[in-house]
Design a protein around this motif. Structure first.
Motif, short mmCIF file in Angstrom:
data_model
loop_
_atom_site.label_atom_id
_atom_site.label_comp_id
_atom_site.label_asym_id
_atom_site.label_seq_id
_atom_site.Cartn_x
_atom_site.Cartn_y
_atom_site.Cartn_z
N SER A 46 1.05 -1.26 -0.16
CA SER A 46 0.43 -0.07 0.34
C SER A 46 0.42 1.08 -0.40
O SER A 46 2.02 1.27 0.36
N LYS A 62 -5.34 6.49 -0.03
CA LYS A 62 -3.76 5.47 0.43
C LYS A 62 -4.77 4.37 -0.50
O LYS A 62 -5.92 3.80 -0.39
N THR A 64 -4.33 0.77 -2.00
CA THR A 64 -3.46 -0.65 -1.59
C THR A 64 -3.96 -1.84 -2.57
O THR A 64 -4.84 -2.07 -3.13
N TYR A 169 1.99 -5.09 2.08
CA TYR A 169 0.25 -5.35 2.45
C TYR A 169 0.11 -6.51 3.04
O TYR A 169 0.85 -7.38 2.16
#
Length: 174
Positions: A46, A62, A64, A169
């Protein structure tokens, strides 16, 4: 004939000594760092793309990515309280699954492969006489800023990406 053989040998040695090894650009070094991170993270990570305005607004998305595909995009829009460094949140939203890319505001949901491609082909590939060009690598050698700003623009004219908090992540177990 002997001189010709010697000349061919000297020219061959000279050309082989001119390999690209010693002239990697900052982009190339950063791209290599990205490929290493991509492998070590299983292409799951991320990052936060962000930007602001001289009037005090601030936005963050953000992004991801899991196994090379964007799976979520979270957005926060805020402004600085007058005379303060405190951010006041104005709006937020989150997307994933079928809602991914349903909001118009926010930064594009790009994988880092797409970020590097766009940086190379668009954001950094502009007229240097007409633009200030920025490329920074504060994310462990990977892109933190890539873009340009027209020299004849007063404010809020940056085209590209500013990125922070790039990390592996790890899917939460519920």
């Amino acid at each position: 004939m002997r001189y010709l053989s010697l000349l061919i040998l000297v020219v061959s040695l000279a050309l082989s000594a001119c390999k690209k090894d010693g002239v990697d650009t900052d982009y190339d070094k950063s791209y290599s760092a990205w490929l290493s991170f991509k492998k070590s993270s299983n292409n799951s990570y991320s990052y936060i793309a962000y930007g602001g305005s001289w009037v005090g607004t601030h936005a963050e998305s953000k992004i991801t990515v899991q196994n090379g595909k964007v799976v979520a995009r979270d957005f926060v829009f805020s402004h600085y309280a007058q005379g303060s460094t405190n951010l006041i949140v104005d709006s937020t939203w989150a997307e994933s699954g079928v809602t991914l890319n349903t909001h118009e505001n926010g930064f594009d949901a790009l994988t880092l492969d797409q970020v590097y491609a766009k940086a190379k082909s668009e954001w950094l590939n502009v007229n240097k006489d007409a633009n200030y060009i920025y490329f920074e690598t504060a994310n462990e050698g990977m892109i933190s800023t890539a873009g340009h700003f027209p020299k004849n623009c007063a404010d809020d004219c940056f085209t590209g990406i500013k990125m922070k908090e790039l990390k592996v992540y790890v899917k939460e177990i519920k």
